[in-house]
Design a protein around this motif. Structure first.
Motif, PDB file in Angstrom:
ATOM      1  N   UNK A 144       0.842  -1.200   0.000  1.00 50.57           N
ATOM      2  CA  UNK A 144       0.000   0.000   0.000  1.00 50.57           C
ATOM      3  C   UNK A 144       0.873   1.244   0.000  1.00 50.57           C
ATOM      4  N   UNK A 145       1.920   1.221   0.809  1.00 53.38           N
ATOM      5  CA  UNK A 145       2.815   2.365   0.896  1.00 53.38           C
ATOM      6  C   UNK A 145       3.444   2.677  -0.471  1.00 53.38           C
ATOM      7  N   UNK A 146       3.912   1.648  -1.157  1.00 55.30           N
ATOM      8  CA  UNK A 146       4.568   1.846  -2.452  1.00 55.30           C
ATOM      9  C   UNK A 146       3.590   2.404  -3.482  1.00 55.30           C
ATOM     10  N   UNK A 158       4.280  14.381  -0.364  1.00 59.96           N
ATOM     11  CA  UNK A 158       5.097  14.049   0.801  1.00 59.96           C
ATOM     12  C   UNK A 158       4.252  13.663   2.021  1.00 59.96           C
ATOM     13  N   UNK A 159       3.046  13.128   1.777  1.00 57.62           N
ATOM     14  CA  UNK A 159       2.193  12.700   2.892  1.00 57.62           C
ATOM     15  C   UNK A 159       2.527  11.244   3.221  1.00 57.62           C
ATOM     16  N   UNK A 204      22.393  20.174  14.831  1.00 58.36           N
ATOM     17  CA  UNK A 204      21.826  18.971  14.216  1.00 58.36           C
ATOM     18  C   UNK A 204      20.316  19.015  14.444  1.00 58.36           C
ATOM     19  N   UNK A 205      19.570  19.044  13.349  1.00 59.85           N
ATOM     20  CA  UNK A 205      18.122  19.217  13.410  1.00 59.85           C
ATOM     21  C   UNK A 205      17.421  17.996  12.837  1.00 59.85           C
ATOM     22  N   UNK A 206      16.335  17.584  13.511  1.00 61.70           N
ATOM     23  CA  UNK A 206      15.457  16.529  13.005  1.00 61.70           C
ATOM     24  C   UNK A 206      14.047  17.096  12.896  1.00 61.70           C
ATOM     25  N   UNK A 207      13.379  16.829  11.766  1.00 61.68           N
ATOM     26  CA  UNK A 207      12.049  17.380  11.520  1.00 61.68           C
ATOM     27  C   UNK A 207      11.117  16.255  11.074  1.00 61.68           C
ATOM     28  N   UNK A 208       9.925  16.198  11.678  1.00 60.66           N
ATOM     29  CA  UNK A 208       8.994  15.103  11.401  1.00 60.66           C
ATOM     30  C   UNK A 208       7.592  15.651  11.133  1.00 60.66           C
ATOM     31  N   UNK A 250      12.237  12.367   1.473  1.00 64.30           N
ATOM     32  CA  UNK A 250      11.887  10.995   1.864  1.00 64.30           C
ATOM     33  C   UNK A 250      10.510  11.014   2.523  1.00 64.30           C
ATOM     34  N   UNK A 251       9.630  10.105   2.091  1.00 66.60           N
ATOM     35  CA  UNK A 251       8.261  10.091   2.602  1.00 66.60           C
ATOM     36  C   UNK A 251       8.162   9.510   4.006  1.00 66.60           C
ATOM     37  N   UNK A 252       9.069   8.629   4.367  1.00 64.21           N
ATOM     38  CA  UNK A 252       8.879   7.860   5.599  1.00 64.21           C
ATOM     39  C   UNK A 252       9.831   8.227   6.730  1.00 64.21           C
ATOM     40  N   UNK A 253      11.023   8.665   6.406  1.00 63.80           N
ATOM     41  CA  UNK A 253      12.022   8.908   7.446  1.00 63.80           C
ATOM     42  C   UNK A 253      12.122  10.388   7.793  1.00 63.80           C
ATOM     43  N   UNK A 254      12.530  10.651   9.034  1.00 59.45           N
ATOM     44  CA  UNK A 254      12.644  12.032   9.469  1.00 59.45           C
ATOM     45  C   UNK A 254      13.747  12.741   8.692  1.00 59.45           C
TER      46      UNK A 254
END
Length: 649
Positions: free
Chosen positions: A299-301, A401-402, A458-462, A509-513
């Motif tokens: 489904x994801x693909x 990008x959802x 170092x920044x992470x965004x989700x 990237x759709x899935x990773x932060x």
């Protein structure tokens, strides 16, 4: 009841008109009267009348709506409002249209009729139908002029009775909404936001018809402010609904409840994708899912491919505004609207042996539930629902990008009407995504040398933060523009903040932060007095961005809930020691949770700041509570650490 304020306004209006009725001027006394009453208004609507006649002819419902709008223009912006249009479509057939300007001249108004009308297609905002418009220009419109518009239309589908709004973003002096209906037709009326508006209502029977009339006197203008919820959430209005009608002794339901709405919706999609799927589409699904054992990963693909490759175009014709196009056609053309995207997504899942359900839903601009308003006015969007291991995923392939786990931000908290087959449906509520799933997390290491604060972040965004950032990044065509964007987006400390170099991970990237690392300098940061350095470690004063103007009149709406986490490790300059460290603080209520922390470890000062925004909508009382918390936070933002130079022996 009228408020005292409105009562005195009406008295002032009557007295002023009487006093000036013999006056001489370039415009009538009405202009001064209404300008005094409404100094911020460019115009007032003197009359707003809608008359609806609903008849039963040869077993079919016929609906004619007649509109009258008379406006008075209070300043020179009248010339900019000369251009006007009236929309219609295959659902709303234009019948008659008259328009005139009235120019005040020699103590009276002189009528100038509009003679030229031009019809054109409207390609925007056409989810529901093939909107066209009749365009014209009011001649010689100026300050003190009036305009009068009269038109009528035939409503071709009884499910599309228009709502009547008693207010707008300009003052309205007199409203009248009247419906005449044959006795064989059953109506009900749904009221919204009418509690503070004095509405006179009467019901009578004449000539075999029931007549319903609503009238108001003066209704003040409403204010449009940034972040205001949709106008349906604010303006007082009535939605008339035809429940059923009787013909030849038999009762036929129209929109008595949700099941009637669903049955009509289902009739429009029941024959969708009955033909064999295109061979190319079958090959594509096999390629996308090859080697995958997990249904969820398949489904994801498929979902991500649809987002990336089917362009969203919102243009419809007639019932095409409600009926999805065939998946084979969407696959060949590579574009479609929300229904078309749902159609091809459902078909691709079916090819993979997976079931997806067509789902009707309203965006957050529409405040109604399906039980409240079981009519097409309740929704304006279509998605696909997919269930796996008891979890429902709401797939909106019109976006970018959802990730599979997130619904579109604009349907959070909304009811979804999930189609299960003929006569079978379920109503679900889309979850509101928690703040911590929409995170911006920064870790800074900084040091101060000769008045320059240098650091590495170092920044992470989700979550939705990441989706919005990707939308911005997608249009940046060069490294120069990219660095300029990052300098503005991640600015901290002062406007002298400057990124020297950066690196990105998981971009688009759709899935990773998403991860961003960068080095920066802030020139002339901190204050040095004698042998002491005063340094403010509140580089990100996030809560200040959420302050709300005290003059605000309406609720405020957020796109999504937010979470921010900032940690900063300062290396104490050689030859200095920590002299003063501010106290840590915790601030919280039901809308915001925040803390600011300080600690000292060896030659390092550790600063932390967390902000959790836990609301989507905020009323006036909530706004006061948020501002009160921000007041406390901004005092804390002024705190500084003090470093003192060590004495040499």
């Amino acid at each position: 009841m009228y408020t005292k304020l409105k009562f005195f306004r009406l008295v002032a209006l009557a007295v002023t008109l009487l006093f000036f009725q013999n006056g001489i001027g370039q415009y009538s006394s009405e202009v001064d009267t209404y300008r005094n009453l409404y100094p911020n208004a460019h115009s007032v609507r003197l009359k707003q009348y809608v008359d609806v006649e609903i008849s039963l002819k040869d077993g079919e419902i016929e609906i004619i709506q007649e509109f009258v709008e008379e406006d008075l223009y209070l300043d020179e912006s009248a010339t900019q409002k000369s251009s006007r249009s009236v929309s219609f479509s295959s659902f709303f057939e234009m019948q008659d249209l008259e328009a005139s300007s009235f120019v005040f001249d020699s103590k009276k108004y002189r009528e100038i009729e509009v003679e030229e009308f031009m019809e054109k297609d409207e390609l925007d905002h056409s989810f529901h139908d093939d909107t066209k418009s009749v365009n014209f220009i009011y001649p010689d419109l100026r300050k003190g002029s009036k305009s009068l518009l009269k038109y009528s239309e035939k409503v071709k589908n009884p499910r599309f009775l228009s709502p009547f709004f008693f207010a707008d973003y300009f003052p309205i002096i007199h409203n009248r909404f009247r419906i005449k209906v044959d006795e064989e037709i059953k109506l009900r009326f749904l009221k919204f936001n009418t509690g503070e508006t004095q509405i006179k209502y009467r019901e009578e029977e004449k000539w075999g018809k029931r007549i319903y009339t609503w009238e108001t006197g003066v209704v003040d203008e409403y204010y449009h402010e940034e972040g205001t919820p949709g106008y349906r959430s604010l303006l007082p209005h009535i939605i008339p609904v035809i429940s059923s009608y009787t013909h030849n002794g038999k009762t036929k339901k129209v929109l008595n409840d949700v099941s009637d709405l669903y049955d009509w919706y289902y009739s429009l999609v029941k024959d969708l994708n009955k033909q064999e799927p295109d061979a190319g589409l079958v090959d594509l699904v096999e390629e996308l899912t090859r080697g995958m054992d997990s249904e969820l990963e398949k489904v994801r693909a498929i979902y991500y491919w649809t987002q990336q490759n089917i362009k969203y175009i919102d243009f419809e014709y007639a019932l095409g505004g409600f009926i999805p196009r065939e998946a084979n056609l969407v696959y060949k053309k590579k574009y479609g609207d929300c229904k078309d995207n749902s159609s091809i997504l459902q078909e691709m899942l079916s090819i993979a042996g997976i079931e997806g359900r067509l789902t009707w839903i309203g965006t957050r601009t529409i405040p109604y539930t399906y039980e409240e308003v079981p009519t097409p006015a309740v929704d304006n969007h279509m998605i696909l629902s997919y269930v796996n291991n008891g979890n429902t995923y709401y797939l909106d392939a019109t976006g970018r990008f959802i990730p599979l786990e997130l619904p579109s931000s604009f349907i959070q908290g909304k009811e979804a009407l999930v189609g299960l087959g003929p006569g079978e449906y379920r109503i679900e509520r889309v979850p509101v995504i928690p703040a911590r799933d929409n995170a911006v997390i920064e870790k800074n290491k900084i040091e101060l040398k000769e008045g320059v604060l240098s650091g590495e972040t170092h920044t992470r965004i989700t979550g939705y933060n990441r989706m919005e950032l990707f939308s911005d990044l997608e249009v940046l065509s060069s490294q120069t523009k990219l660095k300029e964007f990052y300098n503005n987006f991640f600015r901290k400390g002062s406007n002298k903040f400057l990124i020297s170099e950066f690196s990105e991970e998981n971009k688009f990237d759709y899935s990773n932060e998403y991860k961003l690392s960068y080095k920066f300098d802030i020139d002339s940061y901190g204050n040095k007095l004698g042998d002491e350095i005063y340094l403010n470690l509140n580089l990100n004063r996030e809560l200040s961005n959420y302050r709300i103007k005290e003059s605000r009149k309406t609720d405020i709406e957020m796109r999504y809930q937010h979470y921010f986490s900032y940690s900063t490790e300062l290396r104490i300059p050689e030859g200095y020691a920590l002299e003063f460290l501010p106290k840590s603080q915790e601030l919280s209520h039901e809308y915001i949770t925040s803390n600011i922390g300080y600690s000292h470890e060896g030659d390092k000062v550790i600063y932390t700041h967390e902000v959790e925004i836990n609301y989507l909508n905020l009323d006036k009382q909530g706004q006061k509570k948020v501002n009160a918390l921000i007041d406390k936070a901004e005092k804390a933002y002024k705190e500084v650490i003090i470093l003192k130079k060590l004495k040499t022996s």
